[in-house]
Design an enzyme around this catalytic site. Structure first.
Site, PDB file in Angstrom:
ATOM      1  CD  GLU A   1      -1.670 -11.313   1.351  1.00 20.90           C
ATOM      2  OE1 GLU A   1      -0.911 -12.144   1.619  1.00 20.90           O
ATOM      3  OE2 GLU A   1      -1.451 -10.193   1.699  1.00 20.90           O
TER       4      GLU A   1
ATOM      5  CG  ASN B   1      -2.642 -14.295   5.485  1.00 20.16           C
ATOM      6  OD1 ASN B   1      -2.714 -14.294   6.657  1.00 20.16           O
ATOM      7  ND2 ASN B   1      -2.502 -12.975   4.817  1.00 20.16           N
TER       8      ASN B   1
ATOM      9  CG  HIS C   1       7.935  -1.407   5.144  1.00 23.38           C
ATOM     10  ND1 HIS C   1       8.287  -2.403   6.111  1.00 23.38           N
ATOM     11  CD2 HIS C   1       6.904  -1.755   4.838  1.00 23.38           C
ATOM     12  CE1 HIS C   1       7.502  -3.367   6.059  1.00 23.38           C
ATOM     13  NE2 HIS C   1       6.310  -3.062   5.014  1.00 23.38           N
ATOM     14  CG  HIS C   2       5.155   3.094   8.847  1.00 22.07           C
ATOM     15  ND1 HIS C   2       4.416   4.556   8.624  1.00 22.07           N
ATOM     16  CD2 HIS C   2       6.493   3.771   9.296  1.00 22.07           C
ATOM     17  CE1 HIS C   2       5.441   5.339   9.002  1.00 22.07           C
ATOM     18  NE2 HIS C   2       6.428   4.987   9.292  1.00 22.07           N
ATOM     19  CD  GLU C   3       3.851  -5.728   8.901  1.00 22.19           C
ATOM     20  OE1 GLU C   3       4.146  -5.772   7.509  1.00 22.19           O
ATOM     21  OE2 GLU C   3       2.749  -5.571   9.533  1.00 22.19           O
TER      22      GLU C   3
ATOM     23  CG  HIS D   1       1.380  -4.433   0.783  1.00 23.15           C
ATOM     24  ND1 HIS D   1       1.950  -5.294   0.360  1.00 23.15           N
ATOM     25  CD2 HIS D   1       1.551  -3.308   0.071  1.00 23.15           C
ATOM     26  CE1 HIS D   1       2.585  -4.677  -0.982  1.00 23.15           C
ATOM     27  NE2 HIS D   1       2.226  -3.743  -0.947  1.00 23.15           N
ATOM     28  CD  GLU D   2       0.069  -7.604   4.289  1.00 23.45           C
ATOM     29  OE1 GLU D   2       0.668  -7.785   3.236  1.00 23.45           O
ATOM     30  OE2 GLU D   2       0.423  -6.627   5.000  1.00 23.45           O
TER      31      GLU D   2
ATOM     32  CD  GLU E   1       0.094  -7.471  -0.719  1.00 24.53           C
ATOM     33  OE1 GLU E   1       0.894  -8.330  -0.757  1.00 24.53           O
ATOM     34  OE2 GLU E   1      -0.246  -7.448   0.561  1.00 24.53           O
TER      35      GLU E   1
ATOM     36  CD  GLU F   1       3.378 -10.780  -0.346  1.00 25.60           C
ATOM     37  OE1 GLU F   1       4.319  -9.973   0.430  1.00 25.60           O
ATOM     38  OE2 GLU F   1       2.076 -10.665   0.251  1.00 25.60           O
TER      39      GLU F   1
HETATM   40  C1  NOJ Z   1       3.684  -8.362   3.421  1.00 23.42           C
HETATM   41  C2  NOJ Z   1       3.664  -7.476   2.321  1.00 23.42           C
HETATM   42  O1  NOJ Z   1       2.850  -7.897   1.236  1.00 23.42           O
HETATM   43  C3  NOJ Z   1       5.152  -7.283   2.005  1.00 23.42           C
HETATM   44  O2  NOJ Z   1       5.199  -6.452   0.752  1.00 23.42           O
HETATM   45  C4  NOJ Z   1       5.935  -6.910   2.922  1.00 23.42           C
HETATM   46  O3  NOJ Z   1       7.359  -7.030   2.599  1.00 23.42           O
HETATM   47  C5  NOJ Z   1       5.879  -8.118   4.410  1.00 23.42           C
HETATM   48  N1  NOJ Z   1       4.627  -8.035   4.585  1.00 23.42           N
HETATM   49  C6  NOJ Z   1       6.634  -7.517   5.444  1.00 23.42           C
HETATM   50  O4  NOJ Z   1       5.920  -6.524   6.044  1.00 23.42           O
HETATM   51 CA    CA Z   2       1.010  -9.335   1.496  1.00 18.62          CA
END
Ligand code: NOJ
Ligand code: CA
Length: 639
Positions: A108, A130, A349-351, A419-420, A438, A444
């Site tokens: 990023e 980051n 969404h799964h963070e 993502h990430e 991503e 973002e």
């Molecule tokens: C980073 C992600 O790129 C973003 O899209 C997401 O909303 C946040 N993390 C929260 O998990």
């Molecule tokens: Ca991100």
């Protein structure tokens, strides 16, 4: 010779040459059919002193080269630890490079454009906010690395089919201009644990004297295996909205309670006092579903729907999320019913909070829960340092995890947008439910500290060479204060260019990222987003120079409709295109969404003009593009 080294003292056992030529059809993509045509050379080697065997397979295409190491089954090499890989890319000069710093955890970064010899001194310009950044070398860079030689040759270096191996960075010797692979270490500092027979990923070099050929190259996809899935009918490209930008901008929150006032270790979320700022509440989600349903947007993402955010923020721990327990104000059943009644899909969404074992523990139940509740796509995320401690986002074990998630999801007919995660390497050919990632600085960052205007003129030449990016375009209200008065950042783009990104930033999952109320003020411009396709029969690059501009034309799958998109850097420019890609036997009606003469990404981003013209394959267009601007065109055959 160093103990265990596989660098020298080989004898040539045999070589084998062959030719391959086949045309295949991707499940989704930028084109509907792809020719895979190469000459192959297999070099079979044996080390004199140890008897160990190593093969190198080269595939030479019209637009580049791929090669990989193969460790055949053999008595002297079975289980082994990879200490390093010494592949070198010896460049012929001090090329212009589009690069981000070598890192084991994040891509990023802002891309820096410089000569190779300037990388050392410009490393600090490649900012990221980051926190997990682990730059390993003063001259290390990531791939895809885009280069341009002084005599105008475009060169792209990357890897294909990254499976069971750690991701590649490159370390530059800035006197000789030799790049050496630097693999991501694991927690012990090793680069991987392998078991013969096995292969390395392909190392790839795409070359052309036309920048556009780099963008249309299919070399990386061709070096991946055909799909492993019998049935792919459940894999469907779509546009999606999301309860998302309102959190990114700080207008609302992922958490249900005010994180500053909550005791850690919450177990009973029903006893928490709501902060009143929780985005993922049932009524708010319905608002997005209503707008999506009314405007042909196929799906709605909801972030912050599940418990754990209060515990997670600022306190990375192992067991925070279970991925099945909603907050008290998020009614899973009712939203399932409501979305289905409106014909809109839901994206879950799964963070993972980068707690990878925790995610794997809950994964099967989580995907089952999704399937039972009408969700066919997961957006996953890996924010923060990887747990187990010492592993990296790009080490072998975590690389394997991302693919494990994709194959497990396929058992439930779930599509994945990670993502990430690690950079893409064309694996979507083999696993086409890996829709997008991503793995770069997305939109973002416009709400944090900004993406420079040339960012989207570079990403297609770098990040997107490996596969689609979830860039999350479509922000119409570029002055973020209008969404959250406490956030003074702005999107470095005109509104017209936000439309163009649906064409220039290819993804089969394309977010319609702004809030419904921001679209409602510009429904004339929104018409382009309603109409633009997400899956294509054909793609042409009409103009392109990394760092300056890109103009794409794409033909929507199964139709005669074309869409054109142009993204511009910070300079005002005129784009010159001809429409010779159109069917000469047809007349077309085009709608051009362009920057107004006084538009500017900083001072006047919402100044756009919409006009309709008739087109044939003989038509030409000279179109003004504002600083940080661009344009979008929809083209339909006349009835
Ligand atoms: C980073 C992600 O790129 C973003 O899209 C997401 O909303 C946040 N993390 C929260 O998990
Ligand atoms: Ca991100």
């Amino acid at each position: 010779m160093e103990e265990g080294s596989l660098n020298t003292e080989f004898v040539l056992l045999d070589t084998k040459e062959s030719t391959f030529d086949e045309t295949w059809k991707p499940v989704w993509g930028e084109v509907s059919s792809i020719r895979n045509h190469y000459n192959e050379l297999l070099v079979q080697l044996q080390q004199k002193t140890t008897g160990k065997k190593l093969n190198i397979r080269f595939r030479l295409f019209n637009d580049g080269l791929g090669f990989r190491y193969e460790f055949p089954e053999q008595p002297n090499l079975k289980y082994f630890v990879l200490k390093q890989e010494d592949t070198e890319f010896a460049l012929t000069g001090d090329h212009k490079a589009f690069w981000i710093p070598g890192d084991f955890d994040t891509e990023e970064y802002r891309t820096v454009t410089s000569k190779l010899s300037e990388i050392r001194q410009k490393m600090k310009d490649a900012v990221t906010s980051n926190v997990s950044q682990t730059t390993f070398s003063p001259t290390g860079v990531q791939t895809p690395l885009m280069l341009k030689s002084q005599d105008g040759l475009y060169i792209n270096i990357h890897e294909a089919a990254l499976v069971n191996y750690s991701a590649m960075n490159l370390n530059l010797d800035d006197r000789s201009f030799i790049l050496t692979t630097f693999l991501t270490p694991d927690a012990q500092g090793n680069k991987g644990r392998l078991q013969a027979p096995c292969d390395s990923p392909w190392r790839t070099i795409i070359v052309s004297d036309k920048a556009g050929d780099i963008l249309t190259s299919k070399l990386i996809l061709n070096l991946n295996d055909p799909t492993r899935y019998q049935d792919t009918s459940w894999i469907k490209p779509t546009k999606f909205m999301g309860v998302w930008w309102e959190m990114i901008t700080g207008k609302s929150t992922w958490s249900y309670a005010d994180v500053d006032n909550v005791q850690l270790g919450v177990t009973d979320y029903s006893k928490l006092a709501p902060s009143g700022k929780h985005g993922a509440n049932t009524a708010n989600v319905k608002r997005y579903i209503d707008f999506a349903a009314a405007n042909g947007i196929g799906a709605v993402l909801v972030e912050g729907w599940n418990v754990g955010w209060e515990d997670w923020f600022g306190h990375q721990k192992d067991f925070v999320f279970d991925f099945v327990t909603p907050y008290p104000d998020f009614d899973v059943q009712e939203l399932r019913r409501y979305a289905a009644s409106k014909g809109v899909k839901l994206v879950m969404h799964h963070e993972t909070s980068s707690s990878v074992r925790n995610y794997e523990r809950h994964m099967d139940a989580a995907y089952r829960f999704m399937a039972a509740n009408g969700y066919d796509t997961v957006k996953s995320g890996y924010v923060g340092n990887i747990l187990p401690v010492g592993e990296h986002h790009y080490s072998q074990w975590i690389v394997n995890h991302y693919l494990y998630a994709v194959t497990q999801a396929s058992n439930y007919h779930i599509m994945v947008d990670a993502h990430e995660a690690v950079h893409m390497t064309g694996l979507s050919r083999t696993y086409p439910n890996l829709m997008a990632e991503e793995a770069a600085r997305g939109t973002e960052y416009e709400a944090f500290d900004g993406n420079p205007p040339d960012h989207t003129t570079i990403l297609p030449f770098t990040r997107l060479i490996g596969g689609p990016m979830d860039y999350t375009p479509g922000i119409f209200e570029t002055q973020i204060e209008k969404v959250n008065p406490r956030n003074h950042n702005y999107v470095h783009s005109t509104l017209a260019r936000q439309l163009a990104l649906y064409v220039t930033m290819y993804s089969p999952l394309e977010m319609v990222a702004d809030l419904p109320e921001n679209y409602e003020r510009h429904m004339d411009a929104f018409q382009f987003i309603r109409e633009v396709a997400v899956d294509w029969d054909d793609t042409k690059v009409l103009e392109g120079e990394p760092g300056d501009y890109i103009t794409y034309a794409r033909k929507a799958k199964g139709t005669d409709n074309w869409f054109v998109g142009r993204t511009n850097d910070e300079e005002a420019r005129i784009s010159h295109i001809t429409f010779d890609f159109l069917d000469p036997s047809k007349a077309y009606l085009a709608t051009i969404y362009a920057d107004a003469p006084n538009a500017d990404y900083k001072t006047n981003p919402q100044a756009y003009l919409i006009r309709k013209i008739r087109l044939t394959s003989k038509s030409k267009l000279d179109q003004y593009c504002a600083p940080g601007g661009g344009y979008a065109i929809s083209i339909f055959p006349e009835k």
